[in-house]
Each structure stands twice: as C-alpha cells, then as structure tokens.
Design a protein around this motif. Sequence first.
Motif, PDB file in Angstrom:
ATOM      1  N   ALA A 277      61.535  -6.938 -17.483  1.00  0.00           N
ATOM      2  CA  ALA A 277      60.391  -7.168 -18.362  1.00  0.00           C
ATOM      3  C   ALA A 277      60.846  -7.891 -19.623  1.00  0.00           C
ATOM      4  CB  ALA A 277      59.741  -5.847 -18.734  1.00  0.00           C
ATOM      5  N   PRO A 278      60.014  -8.762 -20.178  1.00  0.00           N
ATOM      6  CA  PRO A 278      60.353  -9.368 -21.478  1.00  0.00           C
ATOM      7  C   PRO A 278      60.495  -8.284 -22.542  1.00  0.00           C
ATOM      8  CG  PRO A 278      58.468 -10.477 -20.465  1.00  0.00           C
ATOM      9  CD  PRO A 278      58.714  -9.228 -19.669  1.00  0.00           C
ATOM     10  N   ILE A 279      61.248  -8.574 -23.581  1.00  0.00           N
ATOM     11  CA  ILE A 279      61.287  -7.663 -24.727  1.00  0.00           C
ATOM     12  C   ILE A 279      60.259  -8.065 -25.773  1.00  0.00           C
ATOM     13  CG2 ILE A 279      63.677  -6.966 -24.325  1.00  0.00           C
ATOM     14  CD1 ILE A 279      64.515  -8.872 -26.565  1.00  0.00           C
ATOM     15  N   GLY A 280      59.530  -9.149 -25.507  1.00  0.00           N
ATOM     16  CA  GLY A 280      58.335  -9.466 -26.287  1.00  0.00           C
ATOM     17  C   GLY A 280      58.589 -10.264 -27.532  1.00  0.00           C
ATOM     18  N   SER A 281      58.050  -9.796 -28.626  1.00  0.00           N
ATOM     19  CA  SER A 281      58.165 -10.478 -29.911  1.00  0.00           C
ATOM     20  C   SER A 281      58.540  -9.470 -30.979  1.00  0.00           C
ATOM     21  CB  SER A 281      56.851 -11.173 -30.279  1.00  0.00           C
ATOM     22  OG  SER A 281      55.784 -10.246 -30.296  1.00  0.00           O
ATOM     23  N   GLY A 282      59.032  -9.981 -32.099  1.00  0.00           N
ATOM     24  CA  GLY A 282      59.508  -9.112 -33.161  1.00  0.00           C
ATOM     25  C   GLY A 282      58.382  -8.383 -33.877  1.00  0.00           C
ATOM     26  N   HIS A 283      58.701  -7.205 -34.404  1.00  0.00           N
ATOM     27  CA  HIS A 283      57.733  -6.506 -35.254  1.00  0.00           C
ATOM     28  C   HIS A 283      57.399  -7.400 -36.450  1.00  0.00           C
ATOM     29  CE1 HIS A 283      58.167  -3.101 -32.745  1.00  0.00           C
ATOM     30  NE2 HIS A 283      59.293  -2.629 -33.254  1.00  0.00           N
ATOM     31  N   PRO A 284      56.145  -7.367 -36.904  1.00  0.00           N
ATOM     32  CA  PRO A 284      55.709  -8.315 -37.941  1.00  0.00           C
ATOM     33  C   PRO A 284      56.556  -8.340 -39.200  1.00  0.00           C
ATOM     34  CG  PRO A 284      53.819  -7.200 -36.982  1.00  0.00           C
ATOM     35  CD  PRO A 284      55.030  -6.540 -36.410  1.00  0.00           C
ATOM     36  N   ALA A 285      57.164  -7.230 -39.569  1.00  0.00           N
ATOM     37  CA  ALA A 285      57.924  -7.182 -40.825  1.00  0.00           C
ATOM     38  C   ALA A 285      59.295  -7.831 -40.717  1.00  0.00           C
ATOM     39  CB  ALA A 285      58.084  -5.732 -41.282  1.00  0.00           C
ATOM     40  N   LEU A 286      59.703  -8.226 -39.505  1.00  0.00           N
ATOM     41  CA  LEU A 286      61.071  -8.695 -39.280  1.00  0.00           C
ATOM     42  C   LEU A 286      61.138 -10.207 -39.063  1.00  0.00           C
ATOM     43  CD1 LEU A 286      62.357  -5.916 -36.854  1.00  0.00           C
ATOM     44  CD2 LEU A 286      62.844  -6.154 -39.295  1.00  0.00           C
ATOM     45  N   GLU A 287      62.319 -10.748 -39.310  1.00  0.00           N
ATOM     46  CA  GLU A 287      62.651 -12.124 -38.944  1.00  0.00           C
ATOM     47  C   GLU A 287      63.705 -12.072 -37.844  1.00  0.00           C
ATOM     48  OE1 GLU A 287      63.127 -15.063 -42.266  1.00  0.00           O
ATOM     49  OE2 GLU A 287      63.119 -13.217 -43.474  1.00  0.00           O
ATOM     50  N   LEU A 288      63.483 -12.848 -36.775  1.00  0.00           N
ATOM     51  CA  LEU A 288      64.410 -12.914 -35.659  1.00  0.00           C
ATOM     52  C   LEU A 288      64.907 -14.340 -35.490  1.00  0.00           C
ATOM     53  CD1 LEU A 288      62.943 -10.179 -35.169  1.00  0.00           C
ATOM     54  CD2 LEU A 288      63.014 -10.693 -32.728  1.00  0.00           C
ATOM     55  N   MET A 289      66.161 -14.494 -35.066  1.00  0.00           N
ATOM     56  CA  MET A 289      66.757 -15.805 -34.868  1.00  0.00           C
ATOM     57  C   MET A 289      67.743 -15.725 -33.703  1.00  0.00           C
ATOM     58  SD  MET A 289      69.877 -17.511 -35.670  1.00  0.00           S
ATOM     59  CE  MET A 289      70.531 -16.629 -37.082  1.00  0.00           C
ATOM     60  N   LEU A 290      67.745 -16.759 -32.836  1.00  0.00           N
ATOM     61  CA  LEU A 290      68.686 -16.819 -31.729  1.00  0.00           C
ATOM     62  C   LEU A 290      69.800 -17.784 -32.104  1.00  0.00           C
ATOM     63  CD1 LEU A 290      66.250 -16.945 -28.659  1.00  0.00           C
ATOM     64  CD2 LEU A 290      67.223 -14.961 -29.833  1.00  0.00           C
ATOM     65  N   LEU A 291      71.021 -17.268 -32.186  1.00  0.00           N
ATOM     66  CA  LEU A 291      72.181 -18.051 -32.611  1.00  0.00           C
ATOM     67  C   LEU A 291      72.869 -18.627 -31.378  1.00  0.00           C
ATOM     68  CD1 LEU A 291      73.954 -18.798 -35.124  1.00  0.00           C
ATOM     69  CD2 LEU A 291      75.368 -16.813 -34.494  1.00  0.00           C
ATOM     70  N   GLY A 292      72.800 -19.952 -31.236  1.00  0.00           N
ATOM     71  CA  GLY A 292      73.404 -20.611 -30.092  1.00  0.00           C
ATOM     72  C   GLY A 292      74.922 -20.638 -30.179  1.00  0.00           C
ATOM     73  N   GLU A 293      75.552 -21.064 -29.069  1.00  0.00           N
ATOM     74  CA  GLU A 293      77.007 -21.121 -29.043  1.00  0.00           C
ATOM     75  C   GLU A 293      77.556 -22.137 -30.035  1.00  0.00           C
ATOM     76  OE1 GLU A 293      78.372 -21.717 -25.077  1.00  0.00           O
ATOM     77  OE2 GLU A 293      77.513 -19.835 -24.322  1.00  0.00           O
ATOM     78  N   ASP A 294      76.721 -23.075 -30.464  1.00  0.00           N
ATOM     79  CA  ASP A 294      77.156 -24.065 -31.452  1.00  0.00           C
ATOM     80  C   ASP A 294      76.997 -23.565 -32.883  1.00  0.00           C
ATOM     81  OD1 ASP A 294      74.419 -24.035 -31.646  1.00  0.00           O
ATOM     82  OD2 ASP A 294      74.118 -26.184 -31.262  1.00  0.00           O
TER      83      ASP A 294
END
Length: 755
Positions: free
Chosen positions: A572-589
């Motif tokens: 299952a997807p883990i969805g989206s972040g709770h509204p109070a949070l900031e999320l970022m995906l850090l690539g290998e670069d």
Amino acid sequence: MNAPQTLYEWFARTAAAHPEEPALEVDGSRLTYAELRERAERTAADLVAAAGGTPPRRVGLLATRSVTAYAGYLAILRAGATVVPLNPEHPTARTAGVVEAAALDLILTETPDAAAALGVPVHAPAPATPDGDAPDATGGGAGAAVGTDGADRASGAEQADAAAGAGTAIEAGTAIEAGTAVKTTATTGTGAHTGTNSESPTGNPKPDKATTAVEADGAAGADGADRASGAEQADAAAGAGTAVKAGTAIETTATTGTGAHTGTNSESPTGNAKPDKATTAVEADGAAGTDGADRASGAEQADAAAGAGTAVEAGTAVEAGTAVKTTATTGTGAHTGTNSESPTGNAKPDRATTAVGADGAAGADAARRADRGDGGGGGGGAGAAGGGAFRRVGPDDVAYIIFTSGSTGAPKGVPVRHRNICAYLEQVAGRYDIGPGSRLSQTFELTFDGSVHDLFVAWAGGGTLVVPRRSQLLSPVRTINNLGLTHWFSVPSLITFASRLGTLAPGSMPTLRWSVFGGEPLTLQAAREWRAAAPGSRLEVLYGPTEVTISCTAYRFPEDIAAWPHTPNGTAPIGSGHPALELMLLGEDGRPGDTGELCVRGPLRFAGYLDPAHDAGRFLTEDLRPAGDGPPERRHWYRTGDRVTVRDGRLVHLGRTDHQVKIRGHRIELGEIEAALRGQPGVRDAIVVTVPAADGEPELRAAVSGAGCVPDRLYTALGDRLPPYMMPSRITVLDRLPLNPNGKIDRRAVLTELG
C-alpha cells in the motif's frame, strides 16, 4: 478551544468533559475517566513520595497490559516526569542498559522483585480495593486515631434526610476538652465539599470519600462518608454556628464557608481559589494548625477567612486525646474556591483527612488526591505526598523516551517532547470519529511508540481503550468480535495470523468502523482480505519512524476497491505527509527528486537522540549539507533512512537505505544482533539477514564464522541479551563469510549460502 500543551492535558480535558464514560478496560477491570484520573493522581503523589518528596525527572514504567501500566503512564506524566517504558519480558541485561542510559530516578512496576536488580528505587502501587481504589495509609496511634476507612456509597436523597439534624458547627476559638469526639463530615455540597463539579453530568458536586475511624479510647466517628448532594445538605446546615460544649459527642455537618481557608489563587485562570490539601494538625501541646500548604495567596485569604466562623483555625486550643476530623469545607479539601481544571470554574471535590495520634498530635499520613488547578499539565505549585509538589512542565519538556534498536549494539534513546506529541495529536486525533461509545484496541507494547497513539488518540476523543491479552492478539477476528471493538490499530502481520487461522471470512467483523495499520508495509493482498472481512470499516495506513513522533504520513484507501492503487512492490502507498510537516526525497546526487531517501522536518520531528553521538549523519541543514556538531536546529531535516518514490501523486515505500528492518512491526538494526554475536567467545564475524518465512513474513537468519562456534550456545547467549523478536530463527556456522570486491561482507552471497 485551545489545544492542550502537554500530553497529560489531552487526557485531563476529556476526563473533565466525560467523567462517567469508560476510559479503560484491561485485565477484567473497567475504569471511568474519573476513576482512572483519580488513580493517576494518587499514584503521581505516591511517586513524589517514593522519590523523597522531590518530583522525579525520569521514571521507568516496568508494567504491561494492566491497570498499573496505564494509570502509571498517566501518573508519571501528571507528576511532571518523563515516561520511559520498559518491557518486563526483555532480558534483564538489556533493561539495565536502558535504565542506565536514561538515568532513571525511579521505576514504577507491579513486579518489584523483577526491578530490584536494576539499581534504582522502585515503587509498586498498592493493590486496588474492590471499588477500584488503593487503600489509604491514614492512621494513628493507640490513643485516638481519626482516618479514612472506606466511603459510604449511599445516594444523596436518603443521606440528606439522615443528615437533617446535623447542623451544629464548631466555631473558631471554641475550647474542646480531652475525650470529646467530633466528626465534621458534610458541607454545603457533597462529601467534604461545596461547589459545582464539572465531572458530574448534572453540574452538581461529585460525591467523594471522607470517613472517620475510631480507636480504643472511645472517640466516636463514622465508617463511611456521607454523600448527600449540595441542595439538601445546605438546608440541613442552616443552623450551623452553635458552639459545642466539652464532653459532647456530635457529628457536625459543616457550613458554607467551612474550611481552613477561603480565598483566591493566582494559579487559577479565573482568579479563584485553587483547591489543594490542607488538614488540621493537633499538636501534643494542644495547639492546632494546618498540615499541608495552602496554595492561595495570603492577603486575599486573610480577608476571605475573616468571616469563616465554622473552621477550627490555627491556634485553637484542643487538648491531647481529642479526636477531630475536619473533612468538610466549602470547596475542595480544606478550601473554598474554584478549580481551573473544571470547565465551569467551580471546585472539584476531593479527599482531605486528619489523623490524631496517641499524644493528641494530628497530621496527614497519606498522600491526598487534591487537583492542582493547573489544567492537568503535569505539575506545578500543588501539594503532593508529604507536602511536595508536582513538577510543572511545558511544551519543550520531554514527555516520553522510546528506545529503539541501535546499530552499535546498544539501544538508542529517542526523546519525544510534549510539543512533538501534542502536534501529532492535533494532526490525527480527529481523523477517526472517536467519541464516547467508541472502543479502541491497544495492541502495541508500551515500548513501541504505536502505543502512544493507542492511548492518547482514544483518550483525546473520549473513547474506551480496550486492552486485549497478548494471547488474544493472535486471533484478531475473534478478539474484535468478543470485545466489540469499533477501532483497530496494529501491525499488518496480524492480518497474516488471521488469514492462517481461516477466520477472515467476508463480513466476519461487523463492529469495526476504522482499521488502521502501521509499523511495517501493508500488502495490497492483505488489505483486500481485511476489507472483505470488515466491509463497514474505513481502512488507513500510517507510516513514520519514532523520530518523527509515531507517523508522518497517512494513506486512506478509497471506498471503492476498484479505485485502489497498484504499486511496483505490491504494498500500500504510505500516502502524503501530515499537513504540519515538510517532506523531501533526497536523491543519490544529493538533490531533491521523485525517488530517494525520505527527509522530514516540522513540529513532529524530534530534537535529537538522548546520546548526541547518535545524531551524527542523521540531520541535514536547510541547504541539504550534513549538519555539524551540536543539537539539530528547528529547520534541519531528519533523514529517515527509508527509500521512497512518488507514484500517481502518492508516496510509496521502497525499502531501507541501510540495514534496518522491521519484523512484525518491531524496528530492528541488524547490526545490533551482529554485535551481540561478535561478542561471544569464538565468533570471528557475524552477519544477519532477512529471508521470507513460510507464511511470507520476513524472518531473521544469522551466519557466523570462527573456531568452536556452537549454535545452541550462541542461542543461549543471545537470549540473555536480546528480546524474542530480535532472535534469529536459525544460526549457521560457516568457515568464512563471503566478501565482495571491496572487502565487505557480501550480503547477497550470504543469502545464497543460506539457501
């Protein structure tokens, strides 16, 4: 309505609004919010007393699935301390390491013998009496003792009639000769109080206990407190004010205004008096005074007390041997005023007793449960046992510490502040339609942070926390039906147990309205099986490491199964972040992208590990550089170590970037098991991997090299250091572990070796 600022306040607010609703069902016991709160208050006072009168800073909770465990959790918070859950089933050596790392001041447990070897003071609450209360410790000597001996539960109307003739009060300054027995049980109000109590649905005072015990010198008293309600008792008290002559034995239903004090308290937002503990002490020389600090400010009390002519004031002559009990006042304990913990601003009844010893000296010999009037925030300014005080805490104090598996071989402490957990509850407490009548499961052990969600999401909404026995968790469908659960939260592996039992029949869980899973990936196949068995239940996934306070994302499945997503790994997807949070995906670069390591910042992110050495490499600055030494700053990112991608606008969990795994919801650093193996005699090197078990769930396997390695001996040694969920299912001895071209152990080659 302002959101609570401390974890205990979430519970206290509901306890004030729904006192008679059931809050907890566990181990054959059922406690209302009022009862659970009263037990937590009493235990909090006991903790302060056990710590020598100074509120402890950190308290270990060595209990599980019992009233002691849940009331104890609240009590530790109420005392203003940090909760450090300890699992009674973990090896003593591991628990001792946690105790040392957390620098505990005290351990609260129901098994004191098991805790005795941990090297810190231990407190075990007294067993509950049949009505749910622990016995009071109030007592006296052989001369004349006045104490509490069980409350009468009779309702107000009948008791009011019986009390109609009791209208004589003892005025301040009246001399009372030796041998006179006096009991002042009632007031305008119920029990020993007057005023409105928000815990009563009618808005009238809530009865409480106040009793008198009589010792061998013939001093008279009553066994059972009068519970008449305020209006009837007020009439009966109309004649109060008559002096009592020496030698007269009489029960006095004290009057409006009776008590050691009346006045205002600056700690109450309303400016009214804050109920607290105060008892009349009778010294050997016949002088009476107050034993228990009054919390109202002096100037206002002096003015307000001028007209109170029904209290035995400080300085009144009372001869040795006189039995006196002042349980009744207008207000709580020995005070008049309002309590900020009551939404109406009126006083909350509680207990106050006086003991008179053989030489005529009286004092309080039991911790009284007076409410502190500070909104339940876990401390500040109010008397606890022995005249101590609870510690006042704020948003930046630590609420609890969870110890997770550590790659260095020792568990890592994750301190979660009140600010973090309150922000979390603001995000999720309203998601699940919880209110009185809701029945929520408690499946997670208290050493797992999912338990904090269990407890306080239930209590924030007024639901009932229903705690199954551990054995019941292996039969989820039967347990849900037998307990009438409306809300379920667990690791997905419990779906596997139910499926193997053949109990996940369509429509087999009709009571469920909400089903939430977290702690490990939920396969779409398992989700479909569960949904068919509970067609009336909404289905949701929560994801997040302990460091970002239980969960940081959520995914709610669409009602229409045809609209469910497809993912590359079948989870299952883990969805989206709770509204109070900031999320970022850090690539290998090293730059943000659509696939990479999930990084999180915001009010749910913790402020760093208990041991700052564990912070290294876990935080990034705003410009995505490794954070330097020192505590992480508010805008720094936490690196979760989870690889995540974006698919159709939703986050999908792909796996770990390191060697951390989850087995049945437990987060495990493989390096911790490897370190334990390497520490055994004869082991040259060790590696631990996961392989699919027969039921499709992951299980641990270990390979070791070295002369004289014997799997049975290694199992025994690991069992003394690791909890059961970290034990490998098999240990294989190899001549040498395969290496990759870089000279590191080749995990893929090990998997091949292990078949």
